[in-house]
Each structure stands twice: as structure tokens, then as C-alpha cells.
Design a protein around this motif. Structure first.
Motif, PDB file in Angstrom:
ATOM      1  N   ALA A 188       0.834  -1.210   0.000  1.00 51.12           N
ATOM      2  CA  ALA A 188       0.000   0.000   0.000  1.00 51.12           C
ATOM      3  C   ALA A 188       0.864   1.254   0.000  1.00 51.12           C
TER       4      ALA A 188
ATOM      5  N   LEU B 187      -0.302   3.210   6.298  1.00 46.92           N
ATOM      6  CA  LEU B 187      -0.967   2.058   5.668  1.00 46.92           C
ATOM      7  C   LEU B 187       0.009   0.897   5.646  1.00 46.92           C
TER       8      LEU B 187
ATOM      9  N   ALA C 181      -5.336   6.184  -1.311  1.00 48.05           N
ATOM     10  CA  ALA C 181      -4.403   5.062  -1.124  1.00 48.05           C
ATOM     11  C   ALA C 181      -4.411   4.158  -2.352  1.00 48.05           C
TER      12      ALA C 181
ATOM     13  N   ALA D  57       0.151   5.921  -0.234  1.00 49.98           N
ATOM     14  CA  ALA D  57      -0.907   6.933  -0.102  1.00 49.98           C
ATOM     15  C   ALA D  57      -0.361   8.312  -0.421  1.00 49.98           C
TER      16      ALA D  57
ATOM     17  N   SER E 123      -7.452   1.362  -5.634  1.00 44.41           N
ATOM     18  CA  SER E 123      -7.344   2.656  -4.971  1.00 44.41           C
ATOM     19  C   SER E 123      -8.634   2.946  -4.217  1.00 44.41           C
TER      20      SER E 123
ATOM     21  N   TRP F 236      -2.916   0.100  -3.645  1.00 43.54           N
ATOM     22  CA  TRP F 236      -2.282  -1.159  -3.287  1.00 43.54           C
ATOM     23  C   TRP F 236      -2.541  -2.153  -4.414  1.00 43.54           C
TER      24      TRP F 236
ATOM     25  N   HIS G 284      -5.171   0.762   7.959  1.00 47.36           N
ATOM     26  CA  HIS G 284      -4.900   2.198   7.982  1.00 47.36           C
ATOM     27  C   HIS G 284      -4.926   2.681   9.427  1.00 47.36           C
TER      28      HIS G 284
END
Lengths: 193, 427
Positions: free
Chosen positions: B62, B400, B74, B64, B91, B76, B410
Motif C-alpha cells: 500500500a 498504511l 491510497a 498513499a 485505490s 495497493w 490504515h
């Protein structure tokens, strides 16, 4: 929309496929001029098949081909046994040995960095080109001039001059060709004894 | 003779154009120190939740970035397993006012990347966002055409609407050997002249940290090796101290004991870097993340252990990395004898209150997803890894990280909470 650097990259790969495949006995037996065979293979290689062309598949692995590669492929297409071809291969092999091991992590100096347009690297390349020009090595001068022009114009998506000068495939070809020539010379010398 | 003269003219034109182009490149640039954020005095605030919402999938790596409206976007990767062809870049946006993550969307896939790049792509990986000087949002992510991660290249997409829609992908060319192997993980940063610094690393043949510099159009204009091959420095994170001084912290993938993150520094705006040395931070061959606070202290999130990834800590250094204090152990499953399933349940409930209080069938979905991964192979393997820490303009922190490869967790906290934790932890 396709970027022009994708067009140049794909066209280069398709040209290489055309030149190499047109030499296969199965294909070369077609009674048409070799340049037409190459053009036909290029067209087929650029034809999208399920989203991606054959050239696109090959490009994913090969990357874009250097100007030197294209120049040598052009000579192959013209079936010209250029007297300076060996000299160009020697230069490619030398550059490959200087570049690849260090660029892939041998030591702390990365020669690939020099390709991002430093004045010193350009000046050194200019001196090399002039030296070959004085010695009458036109093929090498032509290769260097075309590669530098292509870089200056941003012909490929790479911003690094090295990628216009050499690629791994021309490097492998040069090393093998020189190795084979060296072995042949050794055999001849052995036979003469 | 005429041919020789033509060649000379061609040379003159080629090199004339090349020298002109070289003259247009930006020169040496200074770093931009962290802005002095105005932090209103608040009561300590900390909250955790899951950013990802897809069940029965593997998620990882992840990252951000703060959006212009103060929300946090964010990214990932998510798929059946790391490196699978079905992995896509996901996202979601976090609204700090509402304390809620928005809908998870797909921003890039193997297919979309292959289509846009006009070349074969076999898988996608690590995404890292950046904002360039012109305000545009960029996402750099790893793509592979052949082999494993060692064959990676970096692909870039950009957005003019804060990530709602994205441009066609572009490939960064960063290596002469079929453009392998360059990967992203650390947070990008801006130089004073508006060019972008992208911390990257190399994994093929040998592993080492590198730094890319990109111009305003996203073209690579420089690449710098931060450590020699064979020294095991991976996934660099850059900490700017002032315009000329910066330190890089890296994951350590070598075999030297004790296993510690590597560090290197520059005193001249990144023109020269010191040789890597062992830092004061343990490192089990795992990614770490760190930011510089407005007062110059460093805050890092990492696996504070020599081996394994079954704990994750927030640590703070007030002396530029010479020593570190634990602010908070965020996750810790080390050496626990309790049965696995209750531990999974407890960790899940502590991670996200909404999940803990969700309807039984919803909670069961989360629990089953977690159990399948943690208990794979009959063992009890917890993993808290790949932290990515940012500080927003308002001074809040967003961390994250990968929660057992099942969810992206998070943690949202503020400076007051850090100070409170430090006071409570003081001897």
C-alpha cells in the motif's frame, strides 16, 4: 492514441522479425524479392491479434532495438558483407562489456548514468566518431551519427543515449560473431602449421 | 571523398543537436525540506480501520498521498496471489472528516497496462503515487514482462482529476538490459527546481538502492546508484534534513548479522552519497517507511525485529537516526502460545471497529478471509509489512500497511498522540 515512440519501437522490432524470419528456409523459398518478404512479415508482426501484435509480445521481452541493431539488420537485408562490419561488432562488444556488468550491479559506478546527456560523455563519443572518421571507418561513423541523432530527436521512449547505441541482442550477436571469427582464425592458424 | 564529407556533416548535425539537448537539461538541484506544518493543539487522536474491503483476495504494497481537498488516496495491489496475472492496482479515498474509506476501485491492470504500452505485460505490482510541481497526480507502479520481480520495469500513469481518471500508461526506461530491473516502493519527493525524485531499487543479479530524477514531463533525466551491488540495500526511503543534507534508509537483504537497515547520507544535495552503513534500526529483510517531522525528528514505521514480520512498530528518532525510541508497538504476534483462531479474531476486532461490530455474516466473511491466509499450510503466520507513512498538510499522519496479506490496514493519528505515547513510555 499510440505514442510515436511506440510506433518507432514496434517498427524496429517488426523489422528485426522481418529480416530474421525471411532468412528461414521455409520462408525464403517464396519467389519474391527479400525486401517484399520483410515488408510482408513486418505487416503481419504489427497486426494486432487479441489486443496485441506479435511485435508487441516480442517488444515486451526484448525492449526497443538500438539504432546499431537496425543498421546491422539493414546490412543483412541488403546482403552486404560490409568490410567494416567486424570493426562495428568489435566496438559493440567493447561497449557491452563496459556497460552491462557494471550497469547490472558490478561495483558502485553505473556507466548507464552517462547516457542521460552529460557533456563529457557526448564529447567522448564525438572524439570516438571523429577518430573513426579520420581512419575511414564510415560504417561506425554512420552508426554513431544515426544513434546520436535519434537520441537528440527523442526517437524512442528511452531518454538514455546508451539505448540508441546498443542493446543486449546486438551485444550478444557481436560477442558470438567475434568469438566465432576468433575460433575460425585459430583453426586456420592451426591448419597452416 | 564526397561520402566522407557527407558523413562529417551528418556527425556535425547529430552532435550539434545532441549538445543542444544536453544543454536544456536541468542542473543540480537542492532538496526541499519538509514544510513547517501548523498543527493546532488537539487531544491525542488515533484510529484504525481497513482501507481495503475486498474479501478472499491477497493485498500488498500500500501507498498513499494527500489530495488537494485534504482527503487521502491510497493504492495497493490486489489479486489471487502476489505476482498472479489477475493482480490489479486498487485505490480508495479516505475522508478524515467522515472517518471513512470510499469505494475500492481498480486503476490499472495487467491488461490495461499491456494495451496502453503496446507490449506484453505478465503482471503488475507495487504502486507509488507522487504529485509533480504542476499539481498533477502520478502513479508509478511495477510491471513485469518476463520472469519474477527481478525483471521489473516501472510504468507511470497520471491524473488531472485527483485519481478519478488516468492517462494511458507510459514506460520509464531505466536500465540498459531489456529495461530490467527497477522497482518502486519508497515515497517520491520534489527537488527545489520542480523535478521529481523517485527512490527505486534493483533486484536482478544483485540488489541495490537507486534514485531516479524525472523532469516535469515525467521523463527520466538522471539515475544514481546509492550503493554498490551486493550490499543488500533495497527499497530506499529518503529523509530530507535541509536543502543540501538528506539521509536514505533502506531495507537490508544481506546476510550480515545483526540484521540492520542500511543508511547513507549526502551533504551536497545528492551529488555524492556516503557508503551504506548499518543503522540503529533492526531489519528482517522487510520494507520500512519514515517521514521527517516539522521539528526535524524522524518518525518511522517498521518491523522492529531481526527476523519475521509478525510485529510492527512506530519509532521516533530525535537525533537524526543515531538512536530510536519505540512510540507504539502497533501489532505484535511474536512468541504467543494461544490458539491461532482466537488471536485472529482479537486482531481483527482491534483493527477495525466497524468490522468488529458488523452483522455476524459480514464479520464471518472478514474472519474467514483472514483465517485462510494466516492459517495457510496449517501454521499460524501473521504478517504486518510494507508500511507507508505520510504526513498531511494539517499535520495528521496516515500509516498504511499489509495486514496478513488479507487487508490493507490504515492507522490515522496526530502529533498529540505521538507525544502522549512518548510521555507514557518515558522511564
Amino acid at each position: 492514441m499510440m505514442a510515436y515512440t511506440d510506433l518507432t519501437g514496434l517498427a524496429g522490432v517488426a523489422f528485426a522479425l522481418g529480416v530474421m524470419l525471411s532468412r528461414l528456409p521455409l520462408i525464403s523459398r517464396f519467389a519474391v524479392a527479400r525486401s517484399w518478404l520483410v515488408a510482408g512479415i513486418m505487416a503481419l508482426a504489427l497486426l494486432p491479434v487479441s489486443d496485441l501484435s506479435l511485435a508487441g509480445y516480442v517488444r515486451g521481452v526484448s525492449g526497443d532495438l538500438s539504432v546499431t541493431s537496425l543498421l546491422l539488420l539493414g546490412l543483412t537485408l541488403l546482403s552486404r558483407a560490409h568490410p567494416q562490419r567486424q570493426g562495428l561488432l568489435l566496438l559493440v562488444a567493447g561497449a557491452a562489456l563496459a556497460l552491462y556488468p557494471a550497469a547490472m550491479g558490478l561495483g558502485s559506478f553505473d556507466p548507464y548514468r552517462l547516457g542521460y546527456g552529460g557533456y563529457a560523455a557526448l564529447a567522448a563519443l564525438l572524439l570516438l566518431a571523429l577518430w573513426h572518421w579520420v581512419r575511414g571507418n564510415g560504417l561506425i561513423v554512420l552508426g554513431l551519427a544515426l544513434a546520436v541523432s535519434a537520441w537528440a530527436l527523442g526517437g524512442y521512449e528511452s531518454a538514455n543515449l546508451w539505448d540508441y547505441l546498443i542493446d543486449p541482442w546486438v551485444a550478444i550477436h557481436a560477442l558470438f560473431a567475434l568469438g566465432r571469427a576468433g575460433l575460425a582464425a585459430l583453426k586456420r592458424r592451426g591448419g597452416a602449421r | 571523398m564526397r561520402r566522407n564529407r557527407a558523413l562529417l556533416i551528418l556527425l556535425a548535425v547529430a552532435f550539434g543537436a545532441a549538445f543542444l539537448k544536453a544543454g536544456s537539461f536541468p542542473g543540480v538541484a537542492a532538496f526541499v525540506p519538509a514544510p513547517a506544518t501548523h498543527i493546532a493543539a488537539t487531544t491525542a487522536h488515533v484510529e484504525s480501520r481497513f482501507a481495503s474491503s475486498k474479501l478472499h483476495t491477497q493485498v500488498h504494497a500500500a501507498s498513499a498521498i494527500e489530495l488537494k481537498d485534504g482527503t487521502v488516496r491510497a493504492f495497493w495491489f490486489s489479486g489471487s496471489r502476489e505476482g498472479a496475472a489477475d493482480v490489479t492496482i486498487h485505490s480508495a479515498v479516505f475522508d478524515p472528516q467522515l472517518g471513512r474509506w470510499g469505494k475500492e476501485t481498480v486503476v490499472a491492470s495487467r491488461e490495461s497496462t499491456q494495451h496502453g504500452l503496446h507490449r506484453y505485460v505478465s503482471k503488475v505490482g507495487n504502486p507509488v503515487p507522487a504529485r509533480t510541481a504542476d499539481g498533477r497526480l502520478w502513479l508509478y507502479y511495477v510491471t513485469v514482462s518476463l520472469g519474477g520481480w527481478a525483471g521489473s520495469s516501472i510504468t507511470a500513469i497520471s491524473s488531472d482529476d485527483e485519481g478519478l481518471s488516468w492517462s494511458a500508461p507510459r514506460r520509464l526506461i531505466t536500465s540498459p538490459f531489456a529495461n530490467i530491473s527497477t522497482l518502486v516502493k519508497g515515497a517520491p519527493f520534489l527537488y527545489a527546481d520542480g523535478t521529481l525524485g523517485l527512490p527505486v531499487y534493483h533486484e536482478s543479479f544483485s540488489k541495490f538502492a537507486e534514485l531516479l530524477r524525472l523532469d516535469r514531463h515525467g521523463t527520466v533525466i538522471d539515475k544514481q546508484r546509492l550503493a554498490a551491488g551486493g550490499q543488500g540495500s533495497l527499497q530506499p526511503v529518503l529523509l530530507v534534513q535541509d536543502a543540501q543534507r538528506a539521509t536514505v534508509l533502506t531495507r537490508y537483504s544481506g546476510s550480515e548479522a545483526p540484521r540492520r537497515a542500511r543508511t547513507m547520507s549526502t551533504q551536497d544535495g545528492g551529488q555524492h552519497w556516503s557508503a551504506p552503513v548499518a543503522s540503529a534500526l533492526p531489519n528482517p529483510d522487510a520494507a520500512l517507511s519514515a517521514v521527517v517531522l516539522a521539528d526535524g525528528r524522524w518518525l518511522a514505521a517498521l518491523n522492529n525485529q531481526q527476523a519475521g514480520r509478525d510485529s510492527l512498530s512506530l519509532m521516533l528518532s530525535a537525533d537524526q537516526g543515531a538512536s530510536w525510541r519505540v512510540v507504539q508497538v502497533l501489532e505484535d504476534q511474536r512468541g504467543q502460545a494461544a490458539a491461532c483462531e482466537p488471536r485472529i479474531d482479537a486482531a481483527l476486532r482491534q483493527s477495525d471497529l466497524a468490522v468488529a461490530h458488523a452483522a455476524p455474516e459480514v464479520y464471518a466473511g472478514y474472519r474467514d478471509s483472514a483465517r485462510v491466509k494466516v492459517q495457510s499450510g496449517g501454521a499460524c503466520n501473521f504478517e504486518f509489512s510494507y508500511p507507508y507513512l505520510i504526513q498531511t498538510r494539517a499535520g495528521d499522519f496516515h500509516l498504511l500497511y499489509t495486514w496478513n496479506r488479507v487487508f490493507i490496514k490504515h492507522l490515522h493519528f496526530d502529533t498529540a498522540w505521538i507525544e502522549q505515547r512518548l510521555r507514557e513510555a518515558a522511564p
